[in-house]
Design a protein around this motif. Structure first.
Motif, short mmCIF file in Angstrom:
data_model
loop_
_atom_site.label_atom_id
_atom_site.label_comp_id
_atom_site.label_asym_id
_atom_site.label_seq_id
_atom_site.Cartn_x
_atom_site.Cartn_y
_atom_site.Cartn_z
N ILE A 12 81.34 33.86 44.27
CA ILE A 12 81.32 33.17 43.13
C ILE A 12 82.68 32.75 42.26
N ARG A 13 83.03 31.45 42.10
CA ARG A 13 84.32 31.07 41.45
C ARG A 13 84.01 30.92 40.04
N LEU A 14 84.82 31.73 39.09
CA LEU A 14 84.71 31.50 37.85
C LEU A 14 85.96 31.28 37.35
N THR A 15 86.38 30.59 36.01
CA THR A 15 87.64 30.39 35.34
C THR A 15 87.94 31.16 34.39
N SER A 16 86.89 31.96 33.85
CA SER A 16 87.10 32.98 33.01
C SER A 16 86.12 33.97 33.16
N THR A 17 86.28 35.12 32.41
CA THR A 17 85.31 36.08 32.26
C THR A 17 84.66 36.09 30.97
N ARG A 18 84.55 34.99 30.07
CA ARG A 18 83.73 34.85 29.02
C ARG A 18 82.41 34.97 29.15
N ARG A 19 81.72 35.45 28.22
CA ARG A 19 80.14 35.84 28.25
C ARG A 19 79.31 34.59 28.65
N TRP A 20 79.52 33.54 27.94
CA TRP A 20 78.69 32.44 28.22
C TRP A 20 78.79 31.94 29.58
N GLU A 21 80.06 32.25 30.33
CA GLU A 21 80.21 31.62 31.53
C GLU A 21 79.54 32.43 32.59
N ILE A 22 79.49 33.80 32.65
CA ILE A 22 78.91 34.70 33.41
C ILE A 22 77.39 35.07 33.18
N GLN A 23 77.06 34.98 31.83
CA GLN A 23 75.61 35.65 31.54
C GLN A 23 74.64 34.97 32.32
N GLY A 24 74.44 33.73 33.01
CA GLY A 24 73.69 33.09 33.50
C GLY A 24 73.79 33.29 34.87
N LEU A 25 74.72 34.30 35.82
CA LEU A 25 74.92 34.45 37.02
C LEU A 25 73.81 35.44 37.74
N ASP A 26 73.42 35.20 38.87
CA ASP A 26 72.51 36.00 39.63
C ASP A 26 73.51 36.96 40.24
N HIS A 27 73.84 37.97 39.61
CA HIS A 27 74.58 39.20 40.47
C HIS A 27 74.26 40.24 39.62
N PRO A 28 74.12 41.59 40.45
CA PRO A 28 73.90 42.77 39.75
C PRO A 28 75.07 43.42 38.94
N PRO A 87 86.65 46.72 34.90
CA PRO A 87 86.20 45.55 34.05
C PRO A 87 87.05 45.31 32.94
N ASP A 88 87.99 45.72 32.58
CA ASP A 88 88.72 45.67 31.14
C ASP A 88 89.93 44.78 31.85
N LEU A 89 90.25 44.54 33.20
CA LEU A 89 91.07 43.48 33.63
C LEU A 89 90.36 42.21 34.16
N PRO A 90 90.34 41.20 33.67
CA PRO A 90 89.86 39.73 33.92
C PRO A 90 90.19 39.44 35.19
N ALA A 91 91.55 39.67 35.82
CA ALA A 91 91.82 39.00 36.93
C ALA A 91 90.99 39.79 37.98
N ASP A 92 90.99 41.12 37.75
CA ASP A 92 90.13 42.12 38.63
C ASP A 92 88.76 41.62 38.64
N VAL A 93 88.11 41.22 37.64
CA VAL A 93 86.54 40.80 37.75
C VAL A 93 86.72 39.35 38.46
N LEU A 94 87.59 38.61 38.13
CA LEU A 94 87.55 37.10 38.58
C LEU A 94 87.62 37.56 40.34
N LYS A 95 88.28 38.46 40.50
CA LYS A 95 88.62 38.49 42.11
C LYS A 95 87.52 39.02 42.84
N ALA A 96 86.84 39.81 42.05
CA ALA A 96 85.56 40.57 42.67
C ALA A 96 84.50 39.37 42.69
N PHE A 97 84.27 38.63 41.79
CA PHE A 97 83.31 37.50 41.83
C PHE A 97 83.72 36.82 42.94
N ALA A 98 84.85 36.26 43.13
CA ALA A 98 85.11 35.38 44.21
C ALA A 98 85.14 36.06 45.55
#
Length: 581
Positions: free
Chosen positions: A249-265, A234-245
């Motif tokens: 779920i495709r994201l442009t960043s791991t900033r809080r306001w972009e991921i906090q509304g996602l429905d994922h455990p 979780p300290d590597l943004p690229a790793d987190v983006l790859k996991a969501f993809a």
């Protein structure tokens, strides 16, 4: 500058000796060059000042406060006033549309004598463990006669500005700011290392003997990996983006306001991890070991570190102290922290600089500004009134923002026109200035902010960049964009935020003067945009709180003249910083 204040210059020669020279008084009328009438010579700046025996009210003219004043403070010498040649040069070059030119005293002298202009020296590092280097600068010497010549040339350039009195006031305020910054570094912010360690253990858990992340972070990292069904760091943004993809779920960043509304455990443990990881990397055990000495945190404050004039700090994360970590900021026994926040500072400044009669009247009432505005075209809806004012300042012109701005324009036409004019000047690539004369440079030379213009939906999230140096953490639109409308949104904000920053300098200078004039033991120890902290004996706390209010009134009179606009503060007297908010 005041004509009756004695003026002395202080300069170092090529052999390392220091010379103090009294200058002739400046007569009224046409500019008459100053001359040195009495000089002293000593092996160091402190001895030169002691030998000079200048009056306490002397304004000392020197190359750089950051290069000289810390050495005086370490020798037990405090200065009442100064004129910082390099701070003045930076302001004047920007005002003249030449912000990219070298601003050192040596560069100013070279331009004056038509000799090759040396580049500015590289910025000094303030890496952890090196903060005491502030006390041992090694500036290139500038002879006394050259220093006086540069000072006289700057006086002529001040006279050539559109509003010489305001520009001189800005230079005096910026010079005072560097004195205050050095004094705050010298005093330090009270910091309880034992409380800090206990907080870290409470938040992060124990540290493993073999190294690695503390227990709570390791547990959260395991929860994130379990939620994704694969090992994820979780300290590597690229790793987190790859996991969501991989989860669709495709994201442009791991900033809080972009991921906090996602429905994922993985969202809940990931957000918890990011919050704690930021504390661990920015204010964890290593930070405590590197930055806290003898019960004090001493960041290096840098006045005017952004285009708008707001301060930054060079290392230490002083302007980004999480609220939970503020529990470690504890006054000395028998002392208190007087924490003062300016209430709606920027809208009040807009009222003062726009000279909008209706807006000034509203900003002069003894109540919450947005509540007062809400009664004029917003049906008492405070939130809508607040969004309208922020939309005017930051340039939100779509959706409800456009409707709110129209309502604001009907009620306060001169105020809205003021920022509209600044936006138009920015779009056209013209120079834009604050009320006192701080200048926003042409767009091709600006590179100060990070994001796009507009009103952000969330504060900055630096958890993905824990090594990011301190920057202006305000929500400031970008001026570096090639988009003219984005530049216009920046200059719309610049005239307000920059004028507010200039007013804050006058506030600090007035407060410093009041504390010294009353013979208090109180010390300014922290400043951030619209917040100031004074560390003082408990018996002085009430007088300090009153001095802050009086300083705010005085700063308004000095900056804006006769104005009904009030600048109230919310002030708390506490033993612990965290209890102030």
């Amino acid at each position: 500058m005041s004509e009756h204040v004695p003026r002395w210059t202080l300069a170092e020669d090529a052999e390392g000796h220091w010379h103090a020279a009294e200058l002739t008084p400046r007569p009224p009328g046409p500019h008459t060059p100053a001359q040195a009438v009495r000089t002293t010579r000593a092996p160091d700046p402190a001895e030169a000042i002691r030998t000079a025996r200048a009056p306490a009210s002397t304004r000392w003219i020197w190359r750089s406060t950051a290069a000289v004043y810390p050495r005086l403070l370490s020798a037990g010498i405090r200065i009442d006033r100064c004129y910082d040649i390099e701070a003045a040069e930076a302001l004047l070059l920007a005002h003249e549309g030449r912000p990219a030119e070298p601003r050192s005293a040596a560069a100013a002298w070279a331009r004056l004598t038509n000799t090759p202009v040396p580049p500015d020296p590289p910025a000094r590092s303030a890496a952890p463990g090196a903060q005491d280097s502030l006390f041992d600068p090694r500036p290139a010497p500038l002879p006394l006669d050259a220093l006086i010549a540069v000072y006289e040339d700057q006086a002529r350039r001040h006279e050539a500005t559109a509003h010489p009195d305001r520009m001189r006031l800005l230079t005096a305020a910026e010079s005072a700011a560097f004195l205050i910054a050095a004094e705050m570094h010298h005093a330090g912010l009270p910091w309880r290392a034992d409380v800090h360690r206990a907080l870290l253990t409470e938040l992060l858990g124990e540290r493993y003997a073999g190294g690695g992340e503390p227990r709570r972070l390791a547990e959260l990292a395991d929860e994130v990996s379990a939620a994704f069904g694969r090992r994820v760091r979780p300290d590597l943004p690229a790793d987190v983006l790859k996991a969501f993809a991989a989860a669709g779920i495709r994201l442009t960043s791991t900033r809080r306001w972009e991921i906090q509304g996602l429905d994922h455990p993985a969202v809940a443990p990931l957000l918890a991890y990011k919050k704690l990881y930021r504390i661990y990397t920015a204010h964890g055990w290593s930070w405590l070991q590197d930055w806290v000495r003898e019960g004090r945190f001493r960041p290096e404050f840098v006045p005017g570190g952004t285009l708008t004039g707001r301060w930054v700090t060079n290392g230490g994360g002083a302007l980004q102290i999480p609220k939970v970590i503020r529990r470690a900021v504890v006054a000395d026994p028998g002392w208190r922290l007087v924490v003062a926040d300016a209430d709606q500072m920027e809208p009040r400044v807009l009222a003062a600089i726009s000279r909008d009669p209706a807006f000034m009247e509203v900003a002069g009432r003894p109540e919450d500004l947005y509540t007062s505005i809400s009664r004029h075209g917003f049906s008492g809806d405070r939130e809508q009134a607040k969004l309208a004012v922020l939309g005017a300042v930051y340039g939100q012109t779509s959706g409800d923002g456009l409707k709110n701005l129209a309502a604001l324009r009907r009620r306060f036409p001169r105020a809205v026109a003021y920022v509209d004019d600044a936006a138009r000047a920015g779009e056209e690539g013209r120079l834009v200035r604050t009320w006192l004369g701080r200048t926003c440079p042409p767009p091709a030379r600006a590179a100060d902010a990070d994001g796009e213009a507009g009103i952000p939906q969330d504060p900055p999230d630096h958890s993905d960049r824990p090594d990011r140096p301190d920057r202006d953490d305000a929500w400031t639109p970008s001026y570096a964009s090639t988009n003219s409308r984005a530049r216009g949104r920046f200059t719309r904000n610049f005239v307000v935020q920059g004028s507010a920053a200039d007013w804050a300098l006058l506030l600090l200078a007035a407060l410093r003067q009041a504390i010294a004039g009353a013979g208090m033991r109180a010390e300014l120890v922290f400043f951030q945009h619209d917040e100031v902290i004074v560390h003082c004996p408990a018996e002085e706390a009430e007088a300090v709180a009153e001095a802050i209010g009086a300083a705010a009134d005085r700063a308004a009179r000095i900056a804006f003249g006769d104005t009904p606009v009030r600048f109230p503060f919310t002030t708390a007297v506490v033993e612990c910083y965290a209890d102030a908010k």
